[in-house]
Design an enzyme around this catalytic site. Structure first.
Site, short mmCIF file in Angstrom:
data_model
loop_
_atom_site.label_atom_id
_atom_site.label_comp_id
_atom_site.label_asym_id
_atom_site.label_seq_id
_atom_site.Cartn_x
_atom_site.Cartn_y
_atom_site.Cartn_z
N ASP A 81 0.46 -1.26 -0.06
CA ASP A 81 -0.14 0.08 -0.22
C ASP A 81 1.05 1.26 0.51
OD1 ASP A 81 -2.50 1.67 0.76
OD2 ASP A 81 -2.86 1.30 2.52
N ASP A 103 2.01 5.52 -5.91
CA ASP A 103 1.54 6.16 -5.01
C ASP A 103 1.92 7.61 -5.32
OD1 ASP A 103 0.14 9.06 -4.32
OD2 ASP A 103 -0.40 8.30 -1.87
N GLU A 133 -2.62 6.32 -7.92
CA GLU A 133 -3.73 6.80 -7.75
C GLU A 133 -4.06 8.02 -8.16
OE1 GLU A 133 -4.72 9.40 -3.34
OE2 GLU A 133 -3.91 6.73 -3.05
N HIS A 179 -7.02 10.21 5.10
CA HIS A 179 -6.99 8.94 6.05
C HIS A 179 -7.01 9.20 7.53
CE1 HIS A 179 -4.21 8.02 1.85
NE2 HIS A 179 -4.91 6.37 2.15
N GLY A 180 -7.30 8.24 8.46
CA GLY A 180 -7.64 8.44 9.68
C GLY A 180 -8.85 8.43 10.14
N GLY A 208 -9.39 5.45 2.57
CA GLY A 208 -9.49 5.84 3.96
C GLY A 208 -10.71 5.55 4.44
#
Length: 283
Positions: A81, A103, A133, A179-180, A208
């Site tokens: 990832d 990414d 992405e 994210h998060g 995310g």
């Protein structure tokens, strides 16, 4: 049973369900995710992020991931990832990862294409699937990313050119997630998702996913997202269970944390309406 992401995600796209991509950071989390998948008879994308290399080295992640995948009968994709550079991605491929992500979403459109093409050429030569992405999924904290950043929605006009020039196997799109963990529930751009899904043939990916809301995620799965990444929800659930149950020794603590993470994965299998992988798929 280790497979490539391409085998799995094309079926998910055709049948309008999503597969959870679960980021592991140690043996316990990996074993919990794979055991849960095996118990449910469902496929899993077992993901390791380059940003977590300070917690778990790439070599350790490969050893754990390959071992776990080989021990079960359900399909498991061992996925890198948020790969940040060609050397790290190349090492992951050599160590047996069956899927990798490049990414370059914070680079210019032209640089993103160039980096992705380089990774596709390398990975495809080894039979490995590639995710890229377009747009940028930001970060609410640094649990999954190297810095806090704002999200940038994927531009519809760029999608076809990017796919055609890179030959990428799946595309992570930005439609309002980050994210998060969120303060509140995000508002997703489902109109943008519909536009992108209608013009593409490759599977689409959502990063995310944690704390995005069950209805949002179920709708994403039904409307064209084939893979949804989850990490923070696992870590948060494990910590909350430890705080609530107050285990009295280290072994009990690990058991509590693992059980909490398993429950989260079971929940998301239901939300994503994940189906078993058929033998007939688009290779």
């Amino acid at each position: 049973m280790k497979i490539t992401a391409k085998q799995l995600l094309y079926q998910a796209r055709r049948q309008h369900f999503s597969v959870p991509a679960t980021n592991f950071i140690d043996l316990d989390s990996a074993r919990t995710f794979v055991a849960t998948a095996e118990a449910r008879g469902l496929p899993l994308i077992l993901a390791y992020a380059q940003s977590h290399r300070h917690i778990l080295s790439l070599e350790e992640a490969a050893a754990i991931g390959n071992l776990m995948a080989d021990q079960v009968s359900v399909p498991v994709v061992l996925h890198l990832d948020h790969g940040e550079d060609i050397n790290f991605i190349g090492q992951a491929i050599e160590l047996g990862f069956s899927s990798v992500m490049i990414d370059a979403s914070m680079d210019s459109f032209e640089v993103n294409i160039a980096k992705t093409k380089e990774v596709v050429a390398l990975a495809h030569a080894h039979g490995v699937s590639v995710e890229a992405e377009l747009g940028h999924v930001g970060a609410n904290d640094i649990s999954e990313a190297s810095q806090v950043t704002d999200s940038i929605d994927t531009e519809v006009d760029d999608v076809i050119e990017f796919i055609q020039q890179t030959g990428v196997d799946s595309l992570a799109v930005s439609i309002g997630t980050a994210h998060g963990l969120y303060k509140g529930e995000p508002k997703l751009n489902f109109e943008r998702l519909q536009e992108i899904y209608a013009m593409t043939e490759i599977p689409l990916v959502l990063h995310g996913g944690s704390s995005t809301g069950d209805e949002n995620l179920k709708r994403c799965a039904r409307q064209g997202i084939s893979k949804i990444n989850i990490y923070s929800d696992f870590i948060h659930a494990a910590y909350q269970a430890i705080q609530t149950q107050v285990p009295q020794d280290y072994i009990a603590l690990k058991s509590v944390a693992n059980h909490a993470m398993a429950q989260v994965l079971k929940h998301y299998y239901d939300v994503f309406e994940t189906q078993a992988l058929k033998e007939e798929y688009d290779a």
